[in-house]
Structures are given as C-alpha cells and as structure tokens.
Scaffold this active site. Structure first.
Site, mmCIF file in Angstrom:
data_model
loop_
_atom_site.group_PDB
_atom_site.id
_atom_site.type_symbol
_atom_site.label_atom_id
_atom_site.label_comp_id
_atom_site.label_asym_id
_atom_site.label_seq_id
_atom_site.Cartn_x
_atom_site.Cartn_y
_atom_site.Cartn_z
ATOM 1 N N ILE A 107 26.255 -37.959 21.640
ATOM 2 C CA ILE A 107 25.955 -38.321 20.139
ATOM 3 C C ILE A 107 27.164 -38.171 19.298
ATOM 4 O O ILE A 107 27.542 -38.871 18.487
ATOM 5 C CB ILE A 107 24.767 -37.426 19.481
ATOM 6 N N HIS A 149 20.787 -24.701 17.392
ATOM 7 C CA HIS A 149 20.982 -25.295 16.200
ATOM 8 C C HIS A 149 20.831 -24.099 15.156
ATOM 9 O O HIS A 149 21.627 -24.206 14.265
ATOM 10 C CB HIS A 149 20.251 -26.520 15.848
ATOM 11 N N LYS A 207 19.715 -33.065 14.384
ATOM 12 C CA LYS A 207 18.429 -32.895 14.386
ATOM 13 C C LYS A 207 17.959 -32.675 15.923
ATOM 14 O O LYS A 207 18.482 -33.001 17.020
ATOM 15 C CB LYS A 207 17.454 -34.015 13.836
ATOM 16 N N TYR A 220 33.727 -21.506 19.941
ATOM 17 C CA TYR A 220 33.067 -22.129 18.841
ATOM 18 C C TYR A 220 33.712 -21.134 17.714
ATOM 19 O O TYR A 220 33.958 -21.490 16.530
ATOM 20 C CB TYR A 220 31.678 -22.138 19.004
#
Length: 326
Positions: free
Chosen positions: A16, A81, A99, A60
C-alpha cells in the site's frame, strides 16, 4: 516547520505504501519522502532510491531517532499499528497510521492519550475522508436531495488465498473485517454524521487461515440502518447506496477508484426518471497527505480524528461479538 516541505519517514516497504501512499506523497504539494525503514536494509535502500529519499534505515527505531523527520507513515502489519503509533509520537513524530489503527476499540484510548500528552498528531489513514466524492454524498444528504434517509447498503470484496499475505495471518491482524469492513462503516459515519446503535451480524472464518473471510452486518442508526457484507474470498466488487424517501444515491467505486470503476456519485430521483452524475478525478491519497501536513502545522479541523476511529472500531468489535468473536 514553517512552509518548508514536510519530511516524511516511512516505516515498512509494504504494498500500500509503495503503490499508493508514497507516490502520492512524492506528488503532493506539501511533503517529501525523506527516509524509509525496513527490517530488510536492502529493501529500504532500494525504495529510498526509487522515491528519491536521502536516507534509509534497517531499523524502525533508528528512523524515529532521526531529528530531520517531521512525521511518519506506518503501513506496518496491522497487529503492530497501535504500539508503533504510540512509540512514534513519544519520539516526537507526527503519525499517519494505516487502517485499522487498532484491533479493538479499547486499544485506541492509549493512542489518544499519547496524542494528547505529546502534542503530536496521530491520525488513521482513512483516505476516503478526503475524497470530494464523499463530501458530495454528505452534502446531498444534508440538503435533503433524497429526502429522509432510510437505508444504506454496501459491499466490499476481493479474492486472496495467498497464505503468506498478512491479511490471511491472524497473528498479524489479518481478516476481512479489519482490512475492508471498516470502509462501509466509516463512509456511512462520514456521510451522515450519525451515531451507530445496535450491531448484529454473522462472521465466517477460514478453516485454513483462521481469519474471517466473510461477514455480513446490520447497524442501526436513528431513523435508518446500514447493512453490508465484506469478503476476502469473493469476486472483486465494492458498492455503497443511500436510499431515501425522495430518491437515492449510488456511490460508484466508493473506496478505490480506478481499480473498480470511475469515482462517481449518481443521484436518482424518486421515480428513477432522472439521474444527476457527479464525477471526480482526484487522488485521495494526495489529498490525505496534504491535509495531514496542514493539520501538523496547526489546522486540525480537516484531519480524520482518533475519536472517529474509535467509533468505527466499536462497530467492528460489535460484528465480531455478534458473529462468535475473533
């Protein structure tokens, strides 16, 4: 930050991000892809070269520690998330999280607390909230173009049987409801401004994957109800219709224009004698990126709020509860 370009950091090289959000950021008027992080340093470097980012990281936390990053986009696996949204905000970064931002409504409360305590913006990446197609639906309903709204119907499906895909992995937050069930819910909330009431539904789980692969639900609102289905093992399709006493609205390609159809809103009169077609040629991901940056710079009136995220997730929680749990 001023009017300088917003410097985005990207956690993960997910599909995405690669195909939709990063290209939109690169085309946007307000921001630039500044750094990309991946557990695979080679992939991070390759995507950084592709999008002209000067930095790449194989960790990260290293990206979050970079003082040049203004905010981050998180397209990491769903199960992570909430954790990384909080960690990013605590590192002083604004957060646009793919999402669903959490897998339970209760998990959103700590995210709201992190937003409020750090002063960093945290927003769920519901790109439909920025598409003028949905603004038009909202305006038509509000001005009485279809009279009293009585019923909303929706559907969203695709066919995915790859066992390696995160959408088919329960431990990563997979399932049709977390992935696409949120869209009929959020679009109804956005279009009507109404509060959801009783939720009923049925959920079918895959014996192979353990994820939900089909669900149908009914959500009661004051004066109307929403009924919809979602599936990760059906033919490619999506639709939303708003039925009123004086007419109805057909929202074509309501969530992913181009892949499914043109982004159109079609207003039908009571007798189906006339149609008024509104067509939109915009990139909702670009609109999302620019609205997010504007919110980070002080104007938070047009950004999707976590309080709305919680309302959406409460409905999804209700569907799972009615269908036998996750």
């Amino acid at each position: 930050m001023g009017d300088a370009l917003f410097r985005w950091g990207i956690l993960s090289t997910s599909k995405i991000g690669r195909e939709q959000v990063l290209p939109a950021i690169a085309r946007s008027a307000s921001g630039v892809v500044h750094a990309i992080a991946s557990r695979d340093p080679a992939r991070a470097q390759a995507e950084a070269v592709r999008f002209g980012a000067p930095k790449s990281y194989g960790d990260y936390d290293a990206l979050l520690a970079d003082p040049e990053i203004d905010g981050v986009y998180l397209p990491i696996p769903t199960a992570h998330h909430a954790e990384w949204s909080i960690r990013a905000a605590q590192a002083g970064k604004h957060v646009l999280c793919e999402k669903p931002i959490a897998l339970k409504a209760a998990e959103i409360d700590p995210i709201i607390a992190a937003r409020d305590s750090t002063g960093c913006l945290i927003s769920e990446a519901f790109m439909v909230a920025y598409h003028p197609q949905w603004h038009k639906v909202r305006d038509l309903i509000a001005e009485g173009a279809i009279g009293r709204l009585r019923h909303v119907t929706g559907g969203f499906s695709y066919h995915l049987t790859d066992p390696g895909n995160m959408r088919n992995k329960p431990d990563l937050g997979g399932g049709a409801l977390p992935d696409i069930g949120v869209y009929p819910v959020v679009s109804t909330l956005l279009a009507t401004g109404a509060e959801a009431g009783e939720v009923t539904g049925q959920v079918e789980f895959s014996p192979q994957f353990g994820t939900d692969i089909y669900a149908r639900a009914n959500v009661d609102f004051d004066g109307f109800n929403l009924s919809f289905y979602v599936s990760s093992q059906m033919a490619l399709h999506q639709s939303m219709r708003f039925m009123g006493e004086a007419g109805w609205i057909d929202v074509r390609a309501p969530f992913n224009a181009v892949n499914y159809d043109y982004a159109e809103v079609v207003l039908h009169d009571q007798k189906n004698a006339t149609q008024t077609v509104y067509r939109f040629d915009v990139n909702q991901y670009e609109r999302q990126a620019d609205a997010f940056v504007a919110a980070c710079r002080g104007d938070r009136s047009n950004v999707f709020p976590l309080e709305m995220s919680k309302k959406v997730q409460q409905v999804i929680d209700g569907i799972y509860a009615a269908g036998g749990g996750r």
